[in-house]
Write an enzyme that holds these catalytic residues in place. Structure first.
Site, short mmCIF file in Angstrom:
data_model
loop_
_atom_site.label_atom_id
_atom_site.label_comp_id
_atom_site.label_asym_id
_atom_site.label_seq_id
_atom_site.Cartn_x
_atom_site.Cartn_y
_atom_site.Cartn_z
N GLU A 35 5.99 -16.77 14.13
CA GLU A 35 5.49 -15.52 13.56
C GLU A 35 4.89 -15.77 12.18
O GLU A 35 3.85 -16.39 12.05
CB GLU A 35 6.61 -14.48 13.49
CG GLU A 35 7.00 -13.94 14.86
CD GLU A 35 7.99 -12.81 14.77
OE1 GLU A 35 7.82 -11.92 13.92
OE2 GLU A 35 8.96 -12.81 15.55
N CYS A 41 13.92 -13.30 6.36
CA CYS A 41 14.30 -13.01 4.98
C CYS A 41 13.12 -12.49 4.16
O CYS A 41 13.19 -11.45 3.54
CB CYS A 41 14.88 -14.25 4.32
SG CYS A 41 15.40 -13.96 2.61
N GLY A 179 27.88 0.48 11.62
CA GLY A 179 28.17 -0.80 10.98
C GLY A 179 27.98 -0.68 9.48
O GLY A 179 26.98 -0.14 9.01
N GLU A 202 32.01 3.07 10.96
CA GLU A 202 32.55 1.71 10.86
C GLU A 202 33.78 1.56 11.75
O GLU A 202 34.70 2.38 11.69
CB GLU A 202 32.91 1.40 9.40
CG GLU A 202 33.69 0.11 9.18
CD GLU A 202 33.01 -1.13 9.76
OE1 GLU A 202 33.67 -1.86 10.54
OE2 GLU A 202 31.82 -1.36 9.46
N HIS A 442 27.87 -9.53 -26.72
CA HIS A 442 28.16 -8.10 -26.80
C HIS A 442 26.94 -7.36 -27.32
O HIS A 442 26.30 -7.84 -28.26
CB HIS A 442 29.34 -7.86 -27.74
CG HIS A 442 29.65 -6.42 -27.96
ND1 HIS A 442 30.33 -5.65 -27.04
CD2 HIS A 442 29.35 -5.58 -29.00
CE1 HIS A 442 30.44 -4.42 -27.51
NE2 HIS A 442 29.85 -4.35 -28.69
#
Length: 463
Positions: A35, A41, A179, A202, A442
Site C-alpha cells: 500500500e 502507523c 473496547g 468494556e 520549576h
C-alpha cells in the site's frame, strides 16, 4: 532476479526503520510494500489520530476560552476539515518516508510479497505481474489490522474499525465504542469532544485495563465528567444493522440492555497480517497468531526474521522500530543486547493523556515485592494550575529493600512526553534517592515525578 543483503517485507515503523538501519550498516537493502510507505502507523494509526486529537483539544480550548480570561464567540467545528487536516498530516509523513528511502538508497518494491524457500520473495504488482527477489536475510514486518469479533462483523459503514473511524464522511450523533484500550479510548475522546454522544463498552472491570487501577479510575471519572457513558464488565453479544442505525445488545451483570447508535466502532484489539505471505511454504513456526522468534528475531528457518506486531512482544510502533534496529545490527555482526520488554513505555493520547512503564502496584505486590508507593496530584502543581490542566497525577512504585524503580504511572496533560524520564532512569537502574537529588526545573509538570518519588520516601514538600 535481483539479489540483496536484506529484504524487508512491510514498511511500517518496524519495516522502514529496519531498512534504513540496514542501509546505514552497508547492507544492500530493499523494502516491499503493498500500500503506502509508512504502514498503518503513519497512514492510518499513530500519526493521523494525533492530528485528529489535536483538533479536538484545540476545539475544547476555544470552548473554554473564558477560563483563561479570553473571549472566543461563535466557535464551531468543521468535521470534514478536521478529517482533511489529519489526512494531510499523514500524506506528508508518508512522503517523508519516501524521501528517506531515496536518501538511504533503499529499493522500494511495490506489490504483495510472498515468501519462498531458498531466501526468496515473489512480489505481485498492481497489474498482476510477479517478480522474484532473493536476499541473504529476509525480515517479515507485515504488522496487524483491526481484529473482528464474531458478534461484531465489520461492514465498513455501521460497524467500523479504526480506518473508517478516521475518515467518516459525516459526524455521527451517537457512537458505541467497543473496547477501551488505547485505540478505543482515543476515538471515544475525539468523537465526544467533537459533540458525538459516546458510549464505551468494556468487557473487563476497568477501562484502559492494562493500566494501574488508579489511572483507570481517574480516566473513568474524567470521561464521565465529559459526558461519555462508561459500561464496564459488559459485552456486546449482537448488533442489529437492519434499521436506520444500529441496535447493540449489551450483556451486563444486571442483564441485557439495548443501545441505539448511528455507528459502532470495534476496537477490541488487533489481528496479525500473517495470512497468505508464504509462512507455510517456508515452514516458519507460528503460535496463537504470532511468528515465533528468538531474542534477535530469527525464526526457526535460517535467513528469515520477524519483527513488530507479528511477533509476541507489545504491539507498539516504538517496539517494532527497536526490534528492527536490533535485528539488523545482529545481522551486521554488532554486539547487541536483547530488548527489555519490561521497560517499554505505553501511551494513550486522549485528554487527559496516560503514560506508564513497568509494573502496576498490583503486579508489584503479586510478584512478591515489598513496595514503597508515592503519588503526587497535578492539583498541587503550580504549572498545572497555571495552565488550567490540574487533573491527574504521577504514581511511582519502588522496591522497599533495594530501591529499584518498579513502575511509573501518569495521567494528565503532556504526560506522554514525561514518561521517558522513568524509562531512562529504569534502564540506568536509578534509585529513588538519585531521582530526589536530581534537581527538576520549576515550574514544570515534570516536577511531579520528583514529588511523587519524595512522597514514596516520606519527603514530599508540596503535599
Amino acid at each position: 532476479m535481483s539479489n540483496f543483503d536484506v529484504i524487508v517485507l512491510g514498511s511500517g515503523p518496524g519495516g522502514y526503520v529496519t531498512a534504513i538501519r540496514a542501509s546505514q550498516l552497508g547492507l544492500k537493502t530493499a523494502i516491499v510494500e503493498k500500500e503506502n510507505l509508512g504502514g498503518v502507523c503513519l497512514n492510518w494509526g499513530c500519526i493521523p489520530t494525533k492530528a485528529l486529537l489535536k483538533s479536538a483539544q484545540v476545539f475544547e480550548y476555544l470552548q473554554h476560552a473564558g477560563d483563561y480570561g479570553l473571549k472566543a464567540e461563535g466557535v464551531d467545528k468543521d468535521f470534514d476539515a478536521v478529517v482533511k487536516r489529519s489526512r494531510s498530516v499523514a500524506d506528508g509523513m508518508s512522503k517523508g518516508v519516501q524521501f528517506l528511502m531515496k536518501k538511504n538508497k533503499i529499493e522500494v518494491i511495490n506489490g504483495f510479497g510472498t515468501l519462498k524457500t531458498g531466501k526468496k520473495i515473489s512480489v505481485k504488482d498492481a497489474e498482476g505481474k510477479e517478480t522474484e527477489y532473493s536476499a541473504a536475510h529476509i525480515i517479515i514486518a507485515t504488522g496487524a489490522r483491526s481484529r473482528e469479533l464474531p458478534s461484531l462483523p465489520q461492514d465498513g459503514k455501521k460497524i467500523i474499525g479504526y480506518r473508517e473511524a478516521m475518515t467518516l464522511d459525516h459526524q455521527p450523533k451517537k457512537m458505541i465504542v467497543v473496547g477501551s484500550g488505547a485505540i478505543g479510548i482515543e476515538f471515544a475522546y475525539f468523537y465526544n469532544a467533537m459533540g458525538t454522544e459516546v458510549t464505551v463498552v468494556e468487557f473487563l472491570p476497568n477501562i484502559v485495563p492494562v493500566e494501574d487501577v488508579d489511572v483507570s479510575k481517574q480516566l473513568e471519572r474524567n470521561f464521565k465528567k465529559m459526558g461519555v457513558k462508561i459500561m464496564t464488565s459488559a459485552e456486546v453479544t449482537s448488533v442489529d444493522t437492519s434499521g436506520e442505525g444500529v441496535k447493540a445488545t449489551v450483556k451486563t451483570a444486571k442483564g441485557e440492555e439495548i443501545l441505539e447508535a448511528d455507528i459502532v466502532l470495534s476496537a477490541v484489539g488487533i489481528k496479525t497480517n500473517i495470512e497468505n505471505i508464504g509462512l507455510e511454504n517456508v515452514g516458519i513456526a507460528t503460535d496463537r497468531d504470532k511468528i515465533l522468534v528468538n531474542d534477535y528475531y530469527q525464526t526457526n528457518i535460517p535467513g528469515y526474521y520477524a519483527i513488530g506486531d507479528v511477533t509476541p512482544g507489545q504491539a507498539l510502533a516504538h517496539v517494532a522500530s527497536a526490534e528492527g534496529i536490533l535485528c539488523v545490527e545482529k545481522i551486521a555482526g554488532m554486539h547487541v543486547e536483547a530488548l527489555d520488554y519490561g521497560n517499554i513505555p505505553g501511551c494513550t493520547y486522549c485528554s487527559p493523556e496516560i503514560a506508564s512503564v513497568g509494573l502496576t502496584e498490583q503486579q508489584a505486590k503479586d510478584a512478591g515485592h515489598d513496595i514503597k508507593v508515592g503519588k503526587f496530584p497535578f492539583s498541587a502543581s503550580g504549572k498545572a494550575q497555571a495552565s488550567g490542566n490540574s487533573d491527574g497525577f504521577v504514581k511511582v512504585i519502588f522496591d522497599a529493600k533495594y530501591g529499584e524503580w518498579l513502575g511509573c504511572h501518569m495521567i494528565g496533560a503532556g504526560v506522554t512526553d514525561m514518561i521517558a524520564e522513568a524509562v531512562v532512569a529504569r534502564k540506568l537502574e536509578t534509585t529513588g534517592h538519585e531521582i530526589l537529588k536530581a534537581v527538576h526545573p520549576h515550574p514544570t509538570m515534570s516536577e511531579a515525578v520528583m514529588e511523587a518519588v519524595a512522597d514514596a520516601y516520606d519527603e514530599v514538600i508540596h503535599l
